[in-house]
Design a protein around this motif. Sequence first.
Motif, PDB file in Angstrom:
ATOM      1  N   GLY A 297      53.383 -53.043 -28.205  1.00  0.00           N
ATOM      2  CA  GLY A 297      52.940 -54.052 -27.251  1.00  0.00           C
ATOM      3  C   GLY A 297      54.009 -55.082 -26.954  1.00  0.00           C
ATOM      4  N   LEU A 298      54.725 -55.509 -27.977  1.00  0.00           N
ATOM      5  CA  LEU A 298      55.781 -56.500 -27.786  1.00  0.00           C
ATOM      6  C   LEU A 298      56.970 -55.921 -27.031  1.00  0.00           C
ATOM      7  CD1 LEU A 298      55.721 -58.235 -31.301  1.00  0.00           C
ATOM      8  CD2 LEU A 298      54.821 -59.131 -29.143  1.00  0.00           C
ATOM      9  N   SER A 299      57.198 -54.626 -27.159  1.00  0.00           N
ATOM     10  CA  SER A 299      58.344 -54.001 -26.489  1.00  0.00           C
ATOM     11  C   SER A 299      58.134 -53.855 -24.984  1.00  0.00           C
ATOM     12  CB  SER A 299      58.612 -52.621 -27.099  1.00  0.00           C
ATOM     13  OG  SER A 299      57.604 -51.694 -26.712  1.00  0.00           O
ATOM     14  N   GLY A 300      56.867 -53.699 -24.551  1.00  0.00           N
ATOM     15  CA  GLY A 300      56.576 -53.531 -23.132  1.00  0.00           C
ATOM     16  C   GLY A 300      56.770 -52.120 -22.612  1.00  0.00           C
TER      17      GLY A 300
ATOM     18  N   GLU B  60      53.437 -50.333 -21.087  1.00  0.00           N
ATOM     19  CA  GLU B  60      53.038 -50.853 -19.786  1.00  0.00           C
ATOM     20  C   GLU B  60      53.927 -50.293 -18.671  1.00  0.00           C
ATOM     21  OE1 GLU B  60      51.440 -52.978 -16.581  1.00  0.00           O
ATOM     22  OE2 GLU B  60      50.633 -52.419 -18.548  1.00  0.00           O
TER      23      GLU B  60
ATOM     24  N   SER C  81      48.248 -56.531 -18.008  1.00  0.00           N
ATOM     25  CA  SER C  81      49.272 -55.713 -18.650  1.00  0.00           C
ATOM     26  C   SER C  81      48.758 -55.116 -19.950  1.00  0.00           C
ATOM     27  CB  SER C  81      50.510 -56.573 -18.921  1.00  0.00           C
ATOM     28  OG  SER C  81      51.416 -55.896 -19.766  1.00  0.00           O
TER      29      SER C  81
ATOM     30  N   ASN D 224      50.576 -54.789 -22.466  1.00  0.00           N
ATOM     31  CA  ASN D 224      51.315 -55.421 -23.566  1.00  0.00           C
ATOM     32  C   ASN D 224      50.448 -56.342 -24.419  1.00  0.00           C
ATOM     33  OD1 ASN D 224      53.530 -54.070 -22.547  1.00  0.00           O
ATOM     34  ND2 ASN D 224      54.269 -55.830 -21.386  1.00  0.00           N
TER      35      ASN D 224
ATOM     36  N   THR E 176      49.076 -55.659 -28.284  1.00  0.00           N
ATOM     37  CA  THR E 176      49.463 -56.628 -29.310  1.00  0.00           C
ATOM     38  C   THR E 176      48.243 -57.238 -29.996  1.00  0.00           C
ATOM     39  OG1 THR E 176      51.457 -57.160 -28.037  1.00  0.00           O
ATOM     40  CG2 THR E 176      50.815 -58.700 -29.760  1.00  0.00           C
TER      41      THR E 176
END
Length: 408
Positions: free
Chosen positions: A114-117, A120, A248, A250, A254
């Motif tokens: 999720g933090l990496s994106g 999405e 998103s 993301n 997360t």
Amino acid sequence: MDTISSSLRSRDFISPTIAALISVIVNYGGTFVLVFQAAKAAGLSAEMTASWVMSISVGVGITGIWLSYRYREPIITAWSTPGAAFLVSALAVTPYSEVIGAYIISALGFIALGLSGMFERFVRLIPSGIASGLLAGILLKFGISAFGGAEFDPLLVVVLFAAYVILKRFTSRYAIIGILIIGLIYLISVKNVDFSNIKWAIATPIFVVPELSFDTLLSVALPLFVITLTGQYMPGMLVLRNDGFKTSANPILTVTGLGSLLAAPFGSHAFNVAAITAAICTGKDSHEDSNKRYIAGIACGIFYIIVGLFGVTLAALFLILPATFIATLAGLALLGTIGSSLAGALIDPKGRETALITFLATAANVTLLGVGGAFWGLVAGLAAHVLIHGHFRQKSSRMSRIKQAQQK
């Protein structure tokens, strides 16, 4: 004027709340038995099982409420159903403390993703026709099940179907709540449900000290991560996109990953965005105004928390409802979504064939290498799209604008 305005605001809560209630009933009545099977395979006590039920129910409730309120969209969270199915066999041969450690590793993987994106960005590349075809393929079996139950309980199916059609004719907005009430009255009148053995008891969370091992990382954590990502997050995000919601992936990954991490020591295996049951809350049957459908997400969360506080008590209550009733209720509630998904899949003549391939491959529901049919349907559709059209990203925005106009 103030009274009328207040009345209108109150009415806005009715349809989304009923959609949420049906979503929760279908979730517990349709798939939660897998959690009990997995707990039995692990040899868990009644108290440990109740802790699992409590941690996962309260966890998805809190994450769903926060995400829906924060982004004003019906972001329905739930447990990983394919993950629970996988655990039925995994828990039989793996120490429970090591499985808890695997839950934690899997949750950390979702937080990192999720933090990496990255997820999405991939979701945004999927053409809208293929996304609609995937959703239609996933939901097709539920639409068929709405009528397939007639083989086992024809009178119940006829009662529910007749009630649905009549209510759609005279009060479309309350058709789903109508068939829910009529169905329950029918079941009670023919004594097809027995509530006498239901005992109310508040669950107590039990902390399990996790253990980490390389073997469990490969045999439990990695498969759980892959199965949940492909079988839940992917179709779940496409459900939201299909109904015009743009949050998103993301923050969803997360937040649900963080929730899974915190709840894992108490038995919870994985939170994720819901797919099938989410479709009950994201479409027009939930509320004509898409801006007010987030109420269904909040209501779902509240219902989940209530169930969680009573542990296995309310879960058992849902499980005693006949399978035919659950299947028919779910199928009729999803008819509108199935129809709009099929229409969205076929609206663009240029992408019609690849959308149809996605729909049929997904509906076939073939499991290969331990990965479910939704993933392989998407792979088949994207591969066909690239080979036929020579590009991955959808170039034309005209059909996308037409579809968005239809959803409003």
